[in-house]
Enzyme design. Structure first.
Site, PDB file in Angstrom:
ATOM      1  N   CYS A  47       0.923  -1.211   0.016  1.00  0.00           N
ATOM      2  CA  CYS A  47      -0.043  -0.077   0.095  1.00  0.00           C
ATOM      3  C   CYS A  47       0.837   1.260  -0.137  1.00  0.00           C
ATOM      4  O   CYS A  47       1.687   1.329  -0.867  1.00  0.00           O
ATOM      5  CB  CYS A  47      -1.000  -0.208   1.129  1.00  0.00           C
ATOM      6  N   CYS A  48       0.781   1.904   0.851  1.00  0.00           N
ATOM      7  CA  CYS A  48       1.702   3.360   0.776  1.00  0.00           C
ATOM      8  C   CYS A  48       2.580   3.438   2.003  1.00  0.00           C
ATOM      9  O   CYS A  48       3.887   4.085   1.721  1.00  0.00           O
ATOM     10  CB  CYS A  48       0.654   4.644   0.882  1.00  0.00           C
TER      11      CYS A  48
END
Lengths: 704, 305
Positions: free
Chosen positions: A424-425
């Site tokens: 994800c981030c």
């Protein structure tokens, strides 16, 4: 540990002898067991130069990208969803071969038979699939619907079978939002490199061995799950070979060239995104691995630099057209249609050598060759010690495209080793050795208002939490009293939150198990429970207001506090002002302490993130007004960002504030989103690059 | 020059180098706003405060900020001191004119903060910039900050009109690495019209900096209808060229971001209807400096103070 057999050189349908896949590679323990990191460490060539060597896009790359844009992407932008296959529940080998155009012959493979056509993955839950199909203007297939509502139980159904009344209450009151209880959890990175390095047959052998290593142990539920999951993994690997064969490749054996290494790795990822539509389907850390093959082929004059770049461009084109069938509601929570094909790069190894290779440059070059795009989400592990040429190239590409995010390499490496990647981030994990149970996040700001109102919802007035008294009287709020109530309320909120997560991941493992991705993990792995918080800056500023200014609650006729009268100055988080920043750090620490005290499903290690990049609008909409002046219904600041407008001392000062949050309390990551116009970095391109490199190098730890 | 422009705005009664002390209005206490957030406000009482200000231990500070690429090289801690002898028509920080409007902050408090950021300064080639207001309204305070910065190896920069250059001692100049010298206009008449004060002290200070070997960046704010007369620009360029240690000229385009502050302070803002220069006007002004062989930068999007 037995030896992984090296595939013999055989003859394929191409009638050309396959060169020895491992020719010229240094020997090492990676040949004895699955250990991609060992292979990379022994084989890779750090690159310390600049970007001069890079090649532009080939005519074929340009034509392919133009075709995609003209025939597919532009159409999709108009109608949101290009097309949906409503007849075929997706799986690793559910669709035959598909191509973008005749130029699509460098790195091949689509999720369905047509670019951008989305596939159903109903194991997560039928309702979401049906809604998404209808929103795309199509009709669901009644036979498929019958299967997944009558014969085949889904993850979503299981979750709601188990959910407790308090979880349901917290969900509907938006104290907990965005939970992966009706969509794929994601945040699992298969080690897709294993397919290229070892070939699928060797991986199947390895999994069979692991499965049978416990065969003579007595029955337990843990034992049964272990064996069943291994069986699922082996089936997924077998399907992966079918997927390869559909495109004319023999994935049973290791990749023998750079082209094959990219192709094998991509098909493994394709198997994952055909069988799971997780919220984040990140691809891991590929550059150093692929670069070994590139270097070997370049040395053998098998490819040129232009060919090498064409391979990476072709891979990135494929990563840019991954699509999942989502509902409009989902798009709202995630502000669009992201799939987080995060590609981690940069960083240093444990031995101090940089992990930057020429392929790290080639990856960044795709943003010039193809133009900027959000996917794959390129994430650079930054360290002052990175080679200067690479640092400057990263900064230059950042300034040109705004398409790169940065993480502190030292902090991540210290915790998670030098072969980790971001899911994800911001969530780091050791590739192939660790996964996360994605936990969305809890609305911490709302929890503060619940503390003041004794568990009554400030928007609806409903009593959501019982057993908590509201702050009495009309006198100004007292910090110590509010803090004590906040802690009490957090016990309920965090307890309810983790209960939901435990239920969700138990059900996900049972009904929507990620067999393809987990087949590319070790048999024994670390699991983390990735909990998250939203609204940190509002909480910190509001508590600072209560402490340093005079905050008087404003009540409705029936006593509900719906607004605050705040008089006087108070420090705000985001100005490198310890008074407010310490409150923020204490809040994060307090939440973490409460998480640590609760048992987690499958002995997961609790972690915390402060990272809402995308869902701030949704959280804000269902939350009331605050002592800091934040108004009801307005968006939260993203992640660990200061409240919009509260940081008045420059971006770097806000970075120092964020830097005070203890990483130990937020091992799942902390995000700070900044917007800088290129002109704000200097008057010439060179000066801008120097200044951005300097800002990243500074690290934001105060000097004593 | 449009006839509607006032010849000059009211300048403070006593604010030149010789009568500086009388201009010393000590700030009275904490203002609203986040300007000095994270800096502890001095609790010293008025009489003590005045004495400590004269000694440079205490200053009147408007605000501080960490900025990149605007107040000198790299990322810098810019400290805006309160009080200014000029009343520039285009000033975008009129709230820094009055010294009493600042907050009393200890020099040590600022130096402690500066110390935190040493790595940022080292990594970015930045440092400390003293701006204003007019930094030389508080020379003793400035001197203490500059000496403190140099003692910890931090690059120093003054952002000044030079009008109070006489207040800057030679010892103080020893602690200055770079001066951003604002030349507001090229001829006496325009300078008086724009600032309310004569030009000569600025030019004299420039020569003194050159003699002391201190690097200078000349800054010039391009205001259509006010400073953009080619003849005026040519003279500014000639003044800049005369400074032997000139390293760079920055041509800063006028903007309207200060207008709200004029309104909030109840001041009469003369430039309400003046548009920022076009890119062509800005480029033409830069070209006038280049014609004299000067290295021109400035940032079309840069912020003038």
């Amino acid at each position: 540990m037995s030896t992984i057999s090296q595939a013999p050189s055989t003859t394929t349908a191409h009638l050309e002898p396959v060169p020895d896949p491992w020719r010229g590679f240094p020997t090492g323990s990676w040949q004895e067991r699955v250990d991609v990191r060992d292979f990379i460490q022994r084989s890779y060539t750090p690159y310390l130069g600049d970007a001069e060597f890079l090649a532009g896009a080939t005519p074929k790359t340009r034509r392919l990208w133009q075709t995609l844009e003209r025939d597919y992407l532009s159409v999709e932008r108009e109608r949101r969803v290009y097309d949906v296959d409503t007849a075929t529940p997706s799986d690793v080998d559910a669709f035959g071969a598909g191509y973008i155009s005749d130029d699509d012959d460098v790195i091949v493979g689509l999720q369905t038979d047509t670019p951008l056509k989305r596939a159903m993955m109903p194991a997560g839950g039928w309702r979401m699939v049906e809604t998404a199909i209808r929103e795309a203007g199509k009709e669901p297939d009644p036979d498929i619907k019958r299967i997944f509502t009558r014969y085949r139980k889904t993850h979503n159904e299981a979750v709601f079978d188990i959910y407790t009344p308090r979880v349901r209450a917290a969900r509907s009151a938006h104290v907990i939002t965005g939970l992966p209880d009706s969509y794929g959890r994601g945040r699992i990175i298969g080690d897709y490199r294993r397919v290229a390095l070892y070939g699928v047959d060797a991986l199947i052998e390895d999994k069979k061995r692991a499965k049978d290593a416990v065969a003579d142990q007595p029955f337990s539920e843990h034992w049964a799950r272990y064996r069943e999951e291994h069986a699922e993994q082996i089936k997924a690997l077998t399907k992966l070979k079918v997927l390869g064969a559909q495109y004319g490749f023999d994935l049973a054996r290791p990749a023998a060239t750079a082209q094959e290494a990219v192709q094998w790795t991509y098909l493994a990822y394709l198997g994952a995104v055909r069988s799971q539509d997780g919220a984040a389907m990140s691809i891991g850390r590929l550059s150093g691995f692929l670069d070994v093959y590139m270097e070997r082929d370049l040395a053998e004059a098998r490819i040129t630099e232009t060919d090498a770049q064409e391979l990476i461009d072709a891979l990135v084109i494929k990563l840019r057209i991954v699509r999942f069938l989502r509902t409009e509601d989902y798009d709202q929570i995630f502000s669009g249609d992201p799939y987080w094909a995060t590609w981690t790069d940069g960083g240093l190894g444990d031995d101090g050598r940089t992990l930057v290779t020429k392929t790290s440059f080639r990856l960044l070059q795709t943003l010039r060759n193809l133009g900027p795009a959000p996917e794959p989400n390129i994430t650079i592990y930054w360290d002052e010690q990175l080679p200067d040429g690479y640092k400057r190239f990263c900064a230059a590409i950042s300034i040109e495209t705004s398409a790169i995010q940065y993480e502190s390499d030292a902090q991540i490496r210290e915790r998670w080793g030098d072969d980790s990647a971001i899911a994800c981030c911001v969530s780091p994990m050791r590739v192939g050795k660790q996964m996360q149970f994605f936990g969305a996040r809890v609305n911490l700001a709302k929890a503060l208002l619940y503390a003041i109102n004794g568990g009554r919802d400030e928007v609806t007035g409903a009593q959501v939490v019982t057993g908590h008294a509201p702050v009495p009287g009309d006198a100004p709020l007292d910090f110590d009293e509010v803090w004590a109530r906040f802690e009490d309320m957090l016990d309920w909120v965090i307890g309810t939150y983790v209960e939901a997560l435990n239920i969700i991941h138990y059900s996900h493992d049972r009904y929507a198990y990620e067999a393809m991705e987990m087949a590319l993990h070790d048999s024994e792995i670390v699991r983390t429970m990735g909990c998250g918080i939203a609204g940190l800056s509002i909480v910190a500023d509001s508590l600072a207001a209560i402490r340093y200014a005079t905050v008087t609650p404003v009540r409705t006729d029936d006593g509900l506090v719906t607004d605050y009268l705040t008089e006087g100055d108070f420090p705000r988080y985001g100005n490198d002002d310890d008074r407010a920043d310490d409150i923020a750090a204490t809040v994060v620490h307090t939440v973490m302490e409460k998480l640590r005290a609760i048992p987690m499903y499958r002995d997961a290690i609790p972690t915390q993130s402060v990272l809402t990049i995308t869902s701030n609008v949704v959280y804000g909409r269902s939350t009331g007004s605050f002592p800091c002046g934040h108004r009801a219904g307005t968006p939260f600041a993203p992640g660990a960002n200061p409240t919009n407008g509260a940081d008045t001392h420059g971006m770097v000062a806000s970075m120092f504030s964020v830097g005070k949050l203890d990483y130990v309390d937020a091992l799942d990551g902390i995000s700070l989103t900044n917007t800088i116009t290129p002109a704000g970095l200097g008057r010439t391109p060179a000066e801008r690059v120097t200044n951005l490199v300097g800002i990243l190098d500074a690290g934001f730890a105060p000097q004593d | 020059m449009p006839a509607t422009l006032p010849d000059r705005l009211a300048a403070p009664a006593a604010a030149d180098a010789t009568t500086l002390d009388q201009g010393f209005a000590a700030p009275s206490g904490r203002r609203s706003g986040a300007g000095t957030a994270a800096l502890a406000v001095s609790e010293a009482q008025r009489s003590e405060r005045l004495a400590r200000m004269r000694a440079g231990e205490l200053g009147s500070v408007h605000s501080w900020e960490l900025v990149t690429a605007v107040d000198g090289p790299g990322t810098r801690m810019t400290v805006f001191l309160a009080g200014c002898p000029l009343r520039c028509l285009y000033c975008h920080n009129p709230d820094t004119w009055q010294m009493r409007a600042g907050e009393p902050i200890e020099a040590q408090e600022i130096l402690a903060r500066l110390r935190r950021y040493r790595k940022v300064f080292a990594a970015t080639g930045g440092g400390l910039t003293l701006s204003g207001g007019e930094v030389l309204m508080q020379p003793a305070f400035a001197a203490r900050l500059l000496a403190g910065a140099k003692a910890m190896g931090v690059h120093t920069c003054l952002d000044t009109s030079g009008y109070l250059g006489a207040a800057c001692t030679d010892e103080m100049l020893d602690d200055v690495d770079l001066v951003l010298l604002d030349i507001k206009a090229g001829d006496e008449q325009t300078h008086r019209r724009v600032t309310g004060r004569p030009l000569a002290p600025t030019l004299a200070f420039g020569q003194r900096l050159a003699a002391a070997g201190i690097r200078v960046w000349v800054r010039f704010v391009l205001v259509p209808g006010v400073t953009d007369d080619p003849d005026n620009i040519r003279k500014v360029a000639e003044h800049a060229a005369a400074i032997g240690t000139l390293e760079r000229v920055e041509v800063l385009p006028f903007h309207q971001m200060g207008r709200d502050k004029w309104d909030a302070l109840g001041l009469d803002y003369a430039l309400t209807d003046v548009a920022p220069p076009t890119d062509e006007q800005w480029s033409a002004a830069c070209e006038q400096f280049r014609r004299l062989g000067l290295p021109v930068g400035g940032n079309p999007a840069g912020v003038s103070r």
